[in-house]
Design a protein around this motif. Structure first.
Motif, PDB file in Angstrom:
ATOM      1  N   MET A 116     -28.082 -19.681 -20.980  1.00 40.53           N
ATOM      2  CA  MET A 116     -27.767 -18.223 -22.095  1.00 40.53           C
ATOM      3  C   MET A 116     -27.427 -17.455 -21.003  1.00 40.53           C
ATOM      4  N   SER A 117     -26.352 -16.675 -21.275  1.00 36.85           N
ATOM      5  CA  SER A 117     -25.417 -15.427 -21.056  1.00 36.85           C
ATOM      6  C   SER A 117     -25.805 -14.641 -20.847  1.00 36.85           C
ATOM      7  N   ARG A 118     -25.487 -14.376 -18.613  1.00 34.52           N
ATOM      8  CA  ARG A 118     -26.131 -13.384 -17.850  1.00 34.52           C
ATOM      9  C   ARG A 118     -24.804 -12.257 -18.626  1.00 34.52           C
ATOM     10  N   GLU A 119     -25.634 -10.868 -18.775  1.00 34.20           N
ATOM     11  CA  GLU A 119     -24.912  -9.564 -18.442  1.00 34.20           C
ATOM     12  C   GLU A 119     -23.998  -9.161 -17.535  1.00 34.20           C
ATOM     13  N   TYR A 120     -24.732  -9.787 -16.602  1.00 38.35           N
ATOM     14  CA  TYR A 120     -23.435  -9.804 -15.163  1.00 38.35           C
ATOM     15  C   TYR A 120     -22.973 -11.142 -14.293  1.00 38.35           C
ATOM     16  N   PRO A 121     -22.333 -11.730 -14.834  1.00 36.94           N
ATOM     17  CA  PRO A 121     -21.311 -12.371 -14.750  1.00 36.94           C
ATOM     18  C   PRO A 121     -21.478 -13.049 -13.312  1.00 36.94           C
ATOM     19  N   ILE A 122     -21.386 -14.203 -12.235  1.00 29.60           N
ATOM     20  CA  ILE A 122     -20.932 -14.242 -11.058  1.00 29.60           C
ATOM     21  C   ILE A 122     -20.219 -15.517 -10.920  1.00 29.60           C
ATOM     22  N   ILE A 123     -19.025 -15.195 -10.128  1.00 31.45           N
ATOM     23  CA  ILE A 123     -18.084 -15.855 -10.384  1.00 31.45           C
ATOM     24  C   ILE A 123     -18.267 -16.211  -8.747  1.00 31.45           C
ATOM     25  N   ALA A 124     -18.546 -17.812  -7.637  1.00 34.56           N
ATOM     26  CA  ALA A 124     -18.072 -18.157  -6.156  1.00 34.56           C
ATOM     27  C   ALA A 124     -17.058 -18.882  -6.027  1.00 34.56           C
ATOM     28  N   VAL A 125     -16.261 -19.260  -5.120  1.00 36.07           N
ATOM     29  CA  VAL A 125     -15.136 -19.583  -4.340  1.00 36.07           C
ATOM     30  C   VAL A 125     -15.498 -20.225  -3.058  1.00 36.07           C
ATOM     31  N   THR A 126     -16.178 -21.689  -3.051  1.00 30.96           N
ATOM     32  CA  THR A 126     -16.414 -21.955  -2.128  1.00 30.96           C
ATOM     33  C   THR A 126     -16.220 -23.162  -0.950  1.00 30.96           C
ATOM     34  N   GLY A 127     -16.159 -22.932  -0.217  1.00 29.29           N
ATOM     35  CA  GLY A 127     -15.299 -24.544   1.117  1.00 29.29           C
ATOM     36  C   GLY A 127     -15.333 -23.797   2.212  1.00 29.29           C
ATOM     37  N   SER A 128     -14.466 -24.492   2.917  1.00 24.41           N
ATOM     38  CA  SER A 128     -14.974 -24.242   5.016  1.00 24.41           C
ATOM     39  C   SER A 128     -14.017 -23.617   5.122  1.00 24.41           C
ATOM     40  N   SER A 129     -13.477 -23.435   6.328  1.00 25.21           N
ATOM     41  CA  SER A 129     -13.345 -22.058   6.945  1.00 25.21           C
ATOM     42  C   SER A 129     -11.699 -22.845   7.423  1.00 25.21           C
ATOM     43  N   GLY A 130     -10.907 -22.042   6.880  1.00 30.01           N
ATOM     44  CA  GLY A 130      -9.224 -22.489   7.102  1.00 30.01           C
ATOM     45  C   GLY A 130      -9.077 -23.696   5.236  1.00 30.01           C
ATOM     46  N   ALA A 131     -10.411 -23.567   4.902  1.00 22.87           N
ATOM     47  CA  ALA A 131     -10.194 -24.403   3.637  1.00 22.87           C
ATOM     48  C   ALA A 131      -8.723 -24.016   2.637  1.00 22.87           C
ATOM     49  N   GLY A 132      -8.881 -22.190   2.168  1.00 18.03           N
ATOM     50  CA  GLY A 132      -7.263 -21.770   1.719  1.00 18.03           C
ATOM     51  C   GLY A 132      -8.655 -21.248   0.432  1.00 18.03           C
ATOM     52  N   THR A 133      -9.642 -21.023   0.160  1.00 16.38           N
ATOM     53  CA  THR A 133     -10.268 -20.328  -0.632  1.00 16.38           C
ATOM     54  C   THR A 133     -10.067 -19.487  -0.583  1.00 16.38           C
ATOM     55  N   THR A 134      -9.240 -18.635   0.401  1.00 17.50           N
ATOM     56  CA  THR A 134      -8.268 -17.210   0.656  1.00 17.50           C
ATOM     57  C   THR A 134      -6.980 -17.248  -0.999  1.00 17.50           C
ATOM     58  N   THR A 135      -6.227 -17.973  -1.005  1.00 14.15           N
ATOM     59  CA  THR A 135      -5.313 -17.998  -1.618  1.00 14.15           C
ATOM     60  C   THR A 135      -6.123 -18.055  -2.877  1.00 14.15           C
ATOM     61  N   VAL A 136      -7.453 -18.509  -3.818  1.00 13.54           N
ATOM     62  CA  VAL A 136      -7.975 -18.890  -4.401  1.00 13.54           C
ATOM     63  C   VAL A 136      -7.966 -17.245  -4.884  1.00 13.54           C
ATOM     64  N   ARG A 137      -9.260 -16.680  -3.667  1.00 10.45           N
ATOM     65  CA  ARG A 137      -9.550 -15.519  -4.449  1.00 10.45           C
ATOM     66  C   ARG A 137      -7.863 -14.811  -4.470  1.00 10.45           C
ATOM     67  N   ARG A 138      -6.692 -14.686  -3.883  1.00 12.25           N
ATOM     68  CA  ARG A 138      -5.900 -13.492  -4.618  1.00 12.25           C
ATOM     69  C   ARG A 138      -5.350 -13.971  -5.867  1.00 12.25           C
ATOM     70  N   SER A 139      -5.072 -15.130  -5.584  1.00 12.76           N
ATOM     71  CA  SER A 139      -5.065 -15.418  -6.993  1.00 12.76           C
ATOM     72  C   SER A 139      -5.959 -15.512  -8.608  1.00 12.76           C
ATOM     73  N   PHE A 140      -7.285 -15.108  -8.449  1.00 15.72           N
ATOM     74  CA  PHE A 140      -8.637 -14.569  -8.855  1.00 15.72           C
ATOM     75  C   PHE A 140      -7.891 -12.653  -9.023  1.00 15.72           C
ATOM     76  N   GLU A 141      -7.697 -12.296  -7.979  1.00 14.35           N
ATOM     77  CA  GLU A 141      -7.534 -10.834  -7.660  1.00 14.35           C
ATOM     78  C   GLU A 141      -6.705 -10.588  -9.034  1.00 14.35           C
ATOM     79  N   ARG A 142      -5.298 -11.492  -8.591  1.00 14.97           N
ATOM     80  CA  ARG A 142      -4.375 -10.818  -9.596  1.00 14.97           C
ATOM     81  C   ARG A 142      -4.749 -11.453 -10.990  1.00 14.97           C
ATOM     82  N   MET A 143      -5.353 -11.786 -11.485  1.00 13.82           N
ATOM     83  CA  MET A 143      -6.141 -12.170 -12.874  1.00 13.82           C
ATOM     84  C   MET A 143      -6.712 -10.898 -13.084  1.00 13.82           C
TER      85      MET A 143
END
Length: 290
Positions: free
Chosen positions: A1-28
């Motif tokens: 069942m879908s929730r009213e307030y969804p949560i998206i999580a990007v997970t990975g180690s320090s230095g893995a490149g999660t910040t690059t993915v975060r920027r892609s999400f922010e542009r989106m």
């Protein structure tokens, strides 16, 4: 069942490149007019940098026990509580951890290695976006993964991950290469215990694989460029993915397994946009409005 307030999580180690993915999400989010509450996983560390230095000075045997990966070194009860509260009510509290690259906060008087005060999330957001170490964590006492509607893993090949961390921490955060290597080796047990299992729970994994020699990651070298790598993208549920469309849209992409798409590193951002934007739209279209 879908929730009213969804949560998206990007997970990975320090230095893995999660910040690059975060920027892609922010542009989106900007393009799609999505108002996201953005939370940094480092904000849920238990100790300031000075706290850790004091503990290690007084109790050196605890150094490996209190890596940032470890459960004991993080306020995971607060993180899980935030996910629960946001998922139910669209509210919650968060704070910031100050890194050396946070120039604006430092200029405002914040010290590197400390936290800001806890504050409320902004009102009226469409979803919660988390980037950090523990978005897919499951332990005996915590099940953070079950609160996440879209869990994205970022896991470069191990040597590349280390090269990226050494490069970032020496150039941006002022550590010596020897200190960074000591950190990598000292928390290896926690990496295997807490970080790697999360990639079996993700909905999608992005893994960058270099096509140049990285056999000795502790040798000083440049990070392989996007054009010197491929990105392996694994989908947990391939039945929901239109692979023919992705292959047509992403030049030189190919499949290696029924759930695995490989794209040139230079087209990673395009692949993320094509894959993730429809998933975000679907999450928002399924919201339960009261």
């Amino acid at each position: 069942m879908s929730r009213e307030y969804p949560i998206i999580a990007v997970t990975g180690s320090s230095g893995a490149g999660t910040t690059t993915v975060r920027r892609s999400f922010e542009r989106m989010f900007l393009r799609e007019d999505v108002h996201a509450a953005v939370v940094d996983g480092d904000a849920f560390h238990r100790y300031t940098r000075d706290d850790l230095h004091r503990i290690f000075r007084e109790e050196p045997e605890r150094k490996d026990e209190l890596s940032h990966f470890a459960v004991e070194a993080n306020l995971l009860d607060r993180l899980e509580g935030l996910f629960i509260e946001y998922g139910e009510h669209g509210t919650g509290t968060f704070r910031h951890y100050i890194h050396a690259e946070d120039k604006q906060k430092i200029e405002a008087g914040c010290r590197v290695g400390t936290f800001t005060e806890w504050q409320s999330l902004p009102c009226g957001t469409d979803l919660l976006f988390y980037e950090g170490l523990h978005g897919g964590l499951v332990t005996e006492n915590y099940d953070i993964a079950r609160h996440v509607d879209l869990l994205v893993g970022v896991a470069p090949t191990m040597n590349l991950e280390w090269i990226q961390k050494i490069d970032r921490d020496t150039k941006l955060r002022g550590y010596s290469q020897e200190a960074v290597i000591d950190t990598i080796l000292g928390r290896m047990n926690d990496y295997v215990r807490y970080i790697q299992p999360q990639f079996s729970r993700t909905h999608i994994n992005f893994q960058r694989v270099p096509t140049v020699d990285t056999s000795n990651p502790f040798e000083v070298q440049d990070i392989p460029t996007d054009s010197e790598s491929f990105v392996v993208i694994r989908f947990r549920d391939p039945s929901t993915v239109d692979f023919p469309w992705l292959l047509a849209m992403i030049k030189d992409a190919f499949m290696t397994r029924p759930h695995t798409l490989v794209v040139p590193g230079a087209r990673m951002s395009l692949a993320m946009e094509l894959i993730l934007a429809p998933l975000v739209r679907h999450l928002l279209s399924q919201r339960r409005f009261r």
